[in-house]
Enzyme design. Structure first.
Site, PDB file in Angstrom:
ATOM      1  N   GLU A   1      -0.886  -9.580  -2.332  1.00 26.76           N
ATOM      2  CA  GLU A   1      -2.346  -9.784  -2.309  1.00 26.76           C
ATOM      3  C   GLU A   1      -2.919  -9.674  -3.730  1.00 26.76           C
ATOM      4  OE1 GLU A   1      -2.907  -6.874   0.916  1.00 26.76           O
ATOM      5  OE2 GLU A   1      -4.011  -8.439   1.967  1.00 26.76           O
TER       6      GLU A   1
ATOM      7  N   ALA B   1       0.856  -1.182   0.000  1.00 20.85           N
ATOM      8  CA  ALA B   1       0.000   0.000   0.000  1.00 20.85           C
ATOM      9  C   ALA B   1       0.894   1.235   0.000  1.00 20.85           C
ATOM     10  CB  ALA B   1      -0.873  -0.016   1.239  1.00 20.85           C
TER      11      ALA B   1
ATOM     12  N   GLU C   1       3.165  -6.681   6.848  1.00 18.64           N
ATOM     13  CA  GLU C   1       2.291  -5.732   7.556  1.00 18.64           C
ATOM     14  C   GLU C   1       2.492  -5.713   9.066  1.00 18.64           C
ATOM     15  OE1 GLU C   1       1.430  -7.595   5.040  1.00 18.64           O
ATOM     16  OE2 GLU C   1       0.212  -6.433   3.644  1.00 18.64           O
TER      17      GLU C   1
ATOM     18  N   GLY D   1       0.475  -5.614  -0.104  1.00 18.00           N
ATOM     19  CA  GLY D   1      -0.578  -5.457  -1.109  1.00 18.00           C
ATOM     20  C   GLY D   1      -0.176  -6.032  -2.455  1.00 18.00           C
TER      21      GLY D   1
END
Ligand code: NAI
Length: 706
Positions: free
Chosen positions: A105, A63, A125, A102
């Site tokens: 992901e 992110a 994270e 991310g």
């Protein structure tokens, strides 16, 4: 600005490229671009399969941290990922460099994953106090099973491509780093039906979210919880990650994702997340010194080390592991032999930890390391680091000798813990070529390097020290000259606060327990045992002539020293270490020594709560840190935070002492100091900077660069 995501279709294969330098972070523009390109692919009748790649040095970063704390702008990352997966035509993620957070992901939302050899895949994270919040906790266990998913998510460590293939996280490893090409080749294999596995039966579409829920047992979860509760030391993210992964075993995908979002949002609001983000940025900002702009580091290839004791051998090991040639000087052959053995032992440890192969270790010992008693063998060294005994007289002899033999361009550095670098520089005829390089023990493992800049140190030396730290895998912090620089100076002060509490009634064991419960890696008395009580004793002796009559003396520490209880190395110090054990056990004899010390000092002991112990310890640390910043010893509050985090076991999730101070509120810290001053107004003198900030209603963060 050009589009961060582009679409191009050739011979039935759509190539979707993300280009958002430097790390292809998943900013709003990237998310929107991905969403648009995937929709276009779905509509494009010419396209049979899509290949998603990242431009530059990696696939997709995580992110965009710059967007943290701001309202999420559509499309959200989970929506984008679900859109990728919902395609009725196959999507391949072709990954190189790294797919983290991310980025991974997104890759898990694709139907196939191919990675270049050496690619790192991970979910870091938890290191920022979060859990994967874009379906990662629900997709990863469905792909790789609960144990692997938990290992990755709760540790934040990434895995390499080969491991990822073995666990099923990816489908193929290629050696070609041109992912557009490798991705297209893999896409052809898929279309031709040459690639299939148990999950590709009738259709080419394999949706991770449609896989069966992973399985686990109560016992397995219980074991994980126990393990993580111990290792987390008060940090909550890893335990939340456990909860999220566990949900994937009994909730359907959609419900699991909703719960993941709830847990993610809970973490987003915690001070721990703010502390970890602060630590993350502080580490990146610490090297950004305006005075170094445009200053070029000097070349360093050969490093000389003088003194091969604990620190010299550690520094040599660190340099060898980073590919430098090292010449180490000791006083005699016996000391040289011992230094070689220590270095060999350190390297053996690196082999054991998987950081080095056995054959590389042998090459290092035979081709990179020279040991000598003759200083003249340092004549060609680019950088010489002194790590001899902590005595100005011994250092004087060494620096005079180095001045006589070192080449004119050589950098001369001292690893002293406390001594005045200006005085050391003045032993040479080239004070502009001298600085302090303060490593921490064990020097081949600890990440911190204090770069101590003396009055005449040339800026090129500072730039070189920062470049060196980077090559050694360390974090450098600039410090000014004073007794103990940033870290040891602050340590001396909060350590005294702990000693005062022992004199006044707390037991060393209670103090250690209260502080480890707060999150410190170790309590101050266990640290003393590790470092050796002789070090503290020598420091007190050195300072005695300058000591103020109102300074309170830790008589009990001298008593232990005089009894030969020097800590782990003698089998006893504050704790007992039977049979070479490294885990100390409490010793009633120490309590008796402390009681006797109080009697001698005429002190009536009182009880301390654990909370008061922490308050006093932190107030002392923050107060001295404020002085260190005000005097310019530390450039900014964030430099203090980095020093305490990387060199002194400060809990990372609390962000460092200055961040913690802002969190507590500076007015509250000042009030504590004023309260404690009612009993001892010599020790508890509020730092002027702290008073000023409180008066202005500001925090330390207002002094940090944005
Ligand atoms: P040590 O006592 O383990 O090693 C010192 C070594 O220097 C000995 O092997 C000795 O033989 C050698 N030596 C003494 N005079 C010499 C000379 N003239 N030429 C060549 N070699 C000579 O001491 P340690 O712990 O390694 O400390 C070294 C320096 O590093 C000190 O200034 C200390 O304050 C500093 N330091 C120590 C840390 C620690 O945790 N031990 C941490 C950071 C800095």
């Amino acid at each position: 600005m050009s589009d961060p995501v582009t679409y191009e279709c050739q011979q039935g294969i759509a190539l979707i490229t993300v280009s958002n330098p430097p790390v292809n972070a998943l900013s709003q523009a990237v998310r929107e671009g991905l969403h648009t390109c995937i929709a276009r692919f779905d509509r494009d009748d010419n396209a049979r399969i899509a290949v998603l790649i990242g431009d530059g040095r990696l696939f997709l970063g995580g992110a965009d941290i710059a967007e943290f704390g701001l309202p999420t702008l559509a499309p959200s990352l989970p929506d984008v990922i679900n859109r990728v997966e919902a395609c009725d035509k196959p999507v391949v993620a072709a990954i190189h460099g790294a797919a983290l957070g991310g980025g991974l992901e997104v890759a898990m939302g694709a139907h196939y994953r191919v990675a270049c050899k050496g690619t790192q895949l991970g979910m870091p994270e938890v290191k920022l106090g979060l859990i994967p919040g874009a379906t990662g906790t629900q997709r990863l266990p469905r792909l790789v099973g609960v144990p692997t998913a938990l290992t990755m998510i709760t540790s934040g460590q990434s895995v390499l491509s080969d491991d990822a293939l073995r666990t099923g996280l990816i489908d193929k490893v290629v050696s070609n780093a041109d992912m557009a090409k490798a991705g297209v080749e893999f896409a052809h294999e898929i279309l031709n039906g040459d690639f299939s596995d148990s999950h590709t039966q009738d259709s080419l579409i394999r949706r991770t979210s449609e896989r069966a829920s992973p399985t686990t047992t109560e016992q397995e979860m219980g074991e994980w919880r126990t393990k993580l509760t111990i290792s987390a030391k008060g940090e909550v993210a890893a335990l939340k990650a456990l909860e999220a992964v566990q949900l994937s075993t009994h909730l359907d995908f959609k419900k699991g994702v909703q719960q993941e979002r709830r847990l993610f949002n809970e973490l987003m609001d915690t001070p721990q997340r703010a502390g970890l983000i602060h630590a993350f940025f502080a580490e990146r900002k610490v090297a950004g010194l305006p005075e170094l702009a445009g200053v070029h580091p000097l070349p360093v290839s050969t490093i000389g080390v003088v003194g091969g004791g604990t620190m010299g051998a550690g520094i040599a090991t660190s340099a060898l592991l980073s590919g430098f040639h090292v010449t180490l000087i000791e006083r005699n052959d016996e000391a040289l032999q011992k230094a070689r053995e220590t270095i060999a032992g350190n390297l053996a440890g690196a082999v054991k930890r998987g950081k080095l192969t056995a054959s590389k270790r042998d090459t290092i010992m035979t081709t990179q390391l020279v040991t000598q008693t003759d200083y003249r063998s340092l004549a060609e060294a680019d950088l010489i680091i002194e790590a001899v005994f902590e005595s100005m007289e011994v250092k004087r002899n060494v620096f005079e000798a180095l001045d006589a033999i070192a080449k004119p361009t050589a950098i001369l550095a001292s690893n002293t813990s406390y001594l005045d670098i200006d005085e050391i520089a003045a032993f040479t005829n080239r004070p502009e070529s001298v600085l302090g390089l303060h490593f921490f023990s064990p020097a081949h493992i600890m990440k911190l390097l204090e770069v101590v800049v003396a009055k005449q140190t040339r800026p090129e030396l500072v730039a070189t020290a920062f470049a060196l730290a980077k090559r050694l895998g360390k974090t450098a912090v600039k410090a000014g000259v004073c007794d103990g620089f940033i870290g040891n100076r602050i340590l001396t002060h909060y350590r005294s606060a702990a000693d005062h509490m022992v004199l006044d009634g707390a037991s060393p064991y209670q103090i250690d327990k209260a502080l480890t419960a707060y999150g410190f890696a170790m309590g101050p008395y266990a640290v003393s045992d590790l470092a050796g009580l002789d070090i503290g004793f020598a420091t007190r002796e050195r300072r005695a002539p300058l000591s103020h009559p109102r300074e309170r003396h830790p008589i009990f520490a001298d008593d232990l020293y005089n009894l030969g209880r020097l800590g782990q190395k003698t089998g006893s110090g504050y704790y007992l270490y039977p049979k070479g054990s490294r885990r100390g056990i409490e010793d009633p004899a120490v309590e008796a020594i402390v009681v006797q010390a109080r009697v001698e000092a005429g002190i009536t002991p009182r009880l301390f709560s654990d909370e008061e112990i922490v308050r006093r310890y932190m107030a002392a640390m923050i107060n001295e840190a404020a002085r260190v910043v005000e005097e310019g010893i530390a450039t900014r509050p964030l430099d203090v935070d980095v020093v305490l985090l990387y060199g002194y076991g400060f809990p990372r999730w609390r962000g460092g002492p200055m961040h913690t101070a802002d969190d507590i509120g500076l007015a509250k810290v000042l009030k504590d100091i004023e309260l404690f001053a009612e009993q001892d107004d010599f020790f508890w003198q509020p730092a002027p900077l702290l008073q000023r900030l409180v008066a202005e209603g500001r925090g330390f963060s207002s002094i940090n660069p944005r």
